[in-house]
Design a protein around this motif. Structure first.
Motif, PDB file in Angstrom:
ATOM      1  N   UNK A  30       0.841  -1.214   0.000  1.00  0.00           N
ATOM      2  CA  UNK A  30       0.000   0.000   0.000  1.00  0.00           C
ATOM      3  C   UNK A  30       0.872   1.258   0.000  1.00  0.00           C
ATOM      4  N   UNK A  31       1.855   1.274   0.899  1.00  0.00           N
ATOM      5  CA  UNK A  31       2.702   2.456   1.082  1.00  0.00           C
ATOM      6  C   UNK A  31       3.540   2.743  -0.156  1.00  0.00           C
ATOM      7  N   UNK A  32       4.192   1.708  -0.681  1.00  0.00           N
ATOM      8  CA  UNK A  32       5.075   1.925  -1.832  1.00  0.00           C
ATOM      9  C   UNK A  32       4.260   2.285  -3.076  1.00  0.00           C
ATOM     10  N   UNK A  33       3.075   1.693  -3.216  1.00  0.00           N
ATOM     11  CA  UNK A  33       2.204   2.039  -4.353  1.00  0.00           C
ATOM     12  C   UNK A  33       1.773   3.499  -4.260  1.00  0.00           C
ATOM     13  N   UNK A  34       1.448   3.945  -3.050  1.00  0.00           N
ATOM     14  CA  UNK A  34       1.052   5.346  -2.843  1.00  0.00           C
ATOM     15  C   UNK A  34       2.196   6.280  -3.223  1.00  0.00           C
ATOM     16  N   UNK A  35       3.412   5.899  -2.872  1.00  0.00           N
ATOM     17  CA  UNK A  35       4.572   6.742  -3.191  1.00  0.00           C
ATOM     18  C   UNK A  35       4.788   6.834  -4.703  1.00  0.00           C
ATOM     19  N   UNK A  36       4.633   5.708  -5.397  1.00  0.00           N
ATOM     20  CA  UNK A  36       4.779   5.735  -6.864  1.00  0.00           C
ATOM     21  C   UNK A  36       3.714   6.659  -7.457  1.00  0.00           C
ATOM     22  N   UNK A  37       2.493   6.586  -6.919  1.00  0.00           N
ATOM     23  CA  UNK A  37       1.419   7.467  -7.403  1.00  0.00           C
ATOM     24  C   UNK A  37       1.742   8.940  -7.181  1.00  0.00           C
ATOM     25  N   UNK A  38       2.518   9.207  -6.123  1.00  0.00           N
ATOM     26  CA  UNK A  38       2.913  10.593  -5.837  1.00  0.00           C
ATOM     27  C   UNK A  38       4.132  11.027  -6.657  1.00  0.00           C
ATOM     28  N   UNK A  39       4.650  10.124  -7.497  1.00  0.00           N
ATOM     29  CA  UNK A  39       5.751  10.503  -8.383  1.00  0.00           C
ATOM     30  C   UNK A  39       7.129  10.033  -7.936  1.00  0.00           C
ATOM     31  N   UNK A  40       7.186   9.287  -6.837  1.00  0.00           N
ATOM     32  CA  UNK A  40       8.481   8.758  -6.393  1.00  0.00           C
ATOM     33  C   UNK A  40       8.861   7.531  -7.226  1.00  0.00           C
ATOM     34  N   UNK A  41      10.178   7.312  -7.336  1.00  0.00           N
ATOM     35  CA  UNK A  41      10.684   6.069  -7.908  1.00  0.00           C
ATOM     36  C   UNK A  41      11.119   5.201  -6.735  1.00  0.00           C
ATOM     37  N   UNK A  42      10.636   3.970  -6.694  1.00  0.00           N
ATOM     38  CA  UNK A  42      10.829   3.136  -5.512  1.00  0.00           C
ATOM     39  C   UNK A  42      11.421   1.783  -5.883  1.00  0.00           C
ATOM     40  N   UNK A  43      12.506   1.418  -5.216  1.00  0.00           N
ATOM     41  CA  UNK A  43      13.094   0.083  -5.352  1.00  0.00           C
ATOM     42  C   UNK A  43      13.019  -0.597  -3.983  1.00  0.00           C
ATOM     43  N   UNK A  44      12.472  -1.807  -3.955  1.00  0.00           N
ATOM     44  CA  UNK A  44      12.363  -2.558  -2.706  1.00  0.00           C
ATOM     45  C   UNK A  44      13.432  -3.638  -2.656  1.00  0.00           C
ATOM     46  N   UNK A  45      14.228  -3.655  -1.596  1.00  0.00           N
ATOM     47  CA  UNK A  45      15.179  -4.744  -1.364  1.00  0.00           C
ATOM     48  C   UNK A  45      14.609  -5.586  -0.239  1.00  0.00           C
ATOM     49  N   UNK A  46      14.234  -6.807  -0.551  1.00  0.00           N
ATOM     50  CA  UNK A  46      13.514  -7.617   0.430  1.00  0.00           C
ATOM     51  C   UNK A  46      14.254  -8.890   0.785  1.00  0.00           C
ATOM     52  N   UNK A  47      14.389  -9.118   2.082  1.00  0.00           N
ATOM     53  CA  UNK A  47      14.866 -10.397   2.595  1.00  0.00           C
ATOM     54  C   UNK A  47      13.649 -11.308   2.699  1.00  0.00           C
ATOM     55  N   UNK A  48      13.793 -12.420   3.382  1.00  0.00           N
ATOM     56  CA  UNK A  48      12.634 -13.254   3.705  1.00  0.00           C
ATOM     57  C   UNK A  48      12.484 -14.512   2.875  1.00  0.00           C
ATOM     58  N   UNK A  49      13.385 -14.728   1.874  1.00  0.00           N
ATOM     59  CA  UNK A  49      13.214 -15.898   1.008  1.00  0.00           C
ATOM     60  C   UNK A  49      13.362 -17.209   1.787  1.00  0.00           C
ATOM     61  N   UNK A  50      14.377 -17.293   2.642  1.00  0.00           N
ATOM     62  CA  UNK A  50      14.594 -18.540   3.386  1.00  0.00           C
ATOM     63  C   UNK A  50      13.427 -18.797   4.352  1.00  0.00           C
ATOM     64  N   UNK A  51      13.000 -17.724   5.037  1.00  0.00           N
ATOM     65  CA  UNK A  51      11.857 -17.852   5.952  1.00  0.00           C
ATOM     66  C   UNK A  51      10.606 -18.320   5.229  1.00  0.00           C
ATOM     67  N   UNK A  52      10.349 -17.730   4.052  1.00  0.00           N
ATOM     68  CA  UNK A  52       9.166 -18.110   3.274  1.00  0.00           C
ATOM     69  C   UNK A  52       9.276 -19.559   2.795  1.00  0.00           C
ATOM     70  N   UNK A  53      10.500 -19.968   2.444  1.00  0.00           N
ATOM     71  CA  UNK A  53      10.720 -21.344   1.986  1.00  0.00           C
ATOM     72  C   UNK A  53      10.483 -22.358   3.091  1.00  0.00           C
ATOM     73  N   UNK A  54      10.972 -22.029   4.284  1.00  0.00           N
ATOM     74  CA  UNK A  54      10.777 -22.924   5.436  1.00  0.00           C
ATOM     75  C   UNK A  54       9.281 -23.096   5.712  1.00  0.00           C
ATOM     76  N   UNK A  55       8.553 -21.974   5.608  1.00  0.00           N
ATOM     77  CA  UNK A  55       7.109 -22.045   5.855  1.00  0.00           C
ATOM     78  C   UNK A  55       6.394 -22.847   4.780  1.00  0.00           C
ATOM     79  N   UNK A  56       6.804 -22.644   3.524  1.00  0.00           N
ATOM     80  CA  UNK A  56       6.186 -23.343   2.383  1.00  0.00           C
ATOM     81  C   UNK A  56       6.382 -24.848   2.530  1.00  0.00           C
TER      82      UNK A  56
END
Ligand code: ADP
Length: 259
Positions: A30-56
């Protein structure tokens, strides 16, 4: 400020019970989409792959060997991107996956290509979601292709893309005079203008169970940021809408900025 890099740690994406924190991921989308709508350029660096894999996989344990860890990361990365893509779509925001290795630092040709890719994606109004390419990155002495951690990766991406601000979301309000979980009278630094030995000592060792870097890797990232005359804000990612307050100029977290 126009171009923003947002780094989210595992602690902001996973619940203490090991499940994905879908509320937090939705607030981030929601937040990053709102920022793009306001004209910002946004790059997300996300961790969490191993955690998501363990859960999957429904595991109760963490992967043991490096190849097992890379396999779990490959499973989790796909799952993580699926969830991001769904949540961002909900806010009519297009995303892309960019998986990187140190080649982008070591080889000018690779660097040029990835910078062009980022620029094209941002021009298209897309939010690139970046992670290390865990299934190919190796940690060998003679052939180092790992970044180390996503704190460092996010600072490198900030440098490559000439970003205006790196916002790092962690499970803590900012950088304290010592680990607040161990010393209750620790005080929060609202501004840090140089990485001193005193700060290195305050950073101590490894952070939470899920996070990998701890505060010392935040300082390593800040050094990279300072080397490019850039700035970084470390804040609590418990509710990612805090990014909107930061952009609005409220004093939040720890601001790493050269004097
Ligand atoms: P992330 O998952 O966001 O990368 P980490 O778990 O790696 O976060 O690092 C954050 C943790 O670092 C905090 O929860 C805290 O326990 C620990 N820490 C150690 N020293 C400090 C310090 N001086 N200031 C703030 N946090 C500290």
């Amino acid at each position: 400020l126009k171009r923003l890099i947002i780094k989210v740690g595992t602690s902001s994406l996973m619940l203490p019970n090991g499940k994905m924190n879908l509320t937090s991921i939705d607030q981030l989308a929601f937040t990053l989409s709102a920022l793009v709508n306001q004209g910002y350029e946004v790059i997300l660096v996300s961790s969490g792959a191993v955690g998501a894999g363990i859960q999957r996989l429904g595991w109760e344990r963490r992967p043991k060997t490096i190849s097992e860890q890379q396999a779990v990361a490959a499973i989790g990365q796909a799952e993580l991107i699926k969830i991001y893509s769904q949540r961002f779509n909900h806010y009519n925001q297009q995303t892309a996956q960019v998986l990187l290795t140190r080649d982008i630092v070591d080889y000018p040709e690779s660097r040029k290509n990835v910078v062009n890719t980022f620029n094209s994606l941002l021009e298209l109004g897309v939010v690139p979601i970046v992670n290390e390419n865990d299934s190919v990155a190796v940690d060998e002495l003679d052939h180092q292709t790992k970044f180390g951690d996503n704190d460092k990766l996010s600072a490198i991406v900030a440098g490559l893309t000439d970003a205006d601000l790196l916002i790092m979301l962690s499970d803590i309000d900012g950088f304290y005079s010592s680990n607040p979980n161990l010393s209750p009278d620790a005080t929060l630094y609202s501004e840090i203008t140089a990485i001193t030995p005193e700060l290195e000592a305050a950073a101590g060792g490894k952070g939470s169970d899920f996070g990998t870097g701890g505060m010392s890797s935040k300082l390593d990232a800040a050094k990279i940021i300072f080397s490019h005359q850039q700035q970084m804000i470390l804040a609590n990612g418990q509710n990612p809408t805090i990014i909107l307050d930061i952009i609005a100029g409220k004093t939040i977290g720890t601001h790493f900025v050269l004097p």
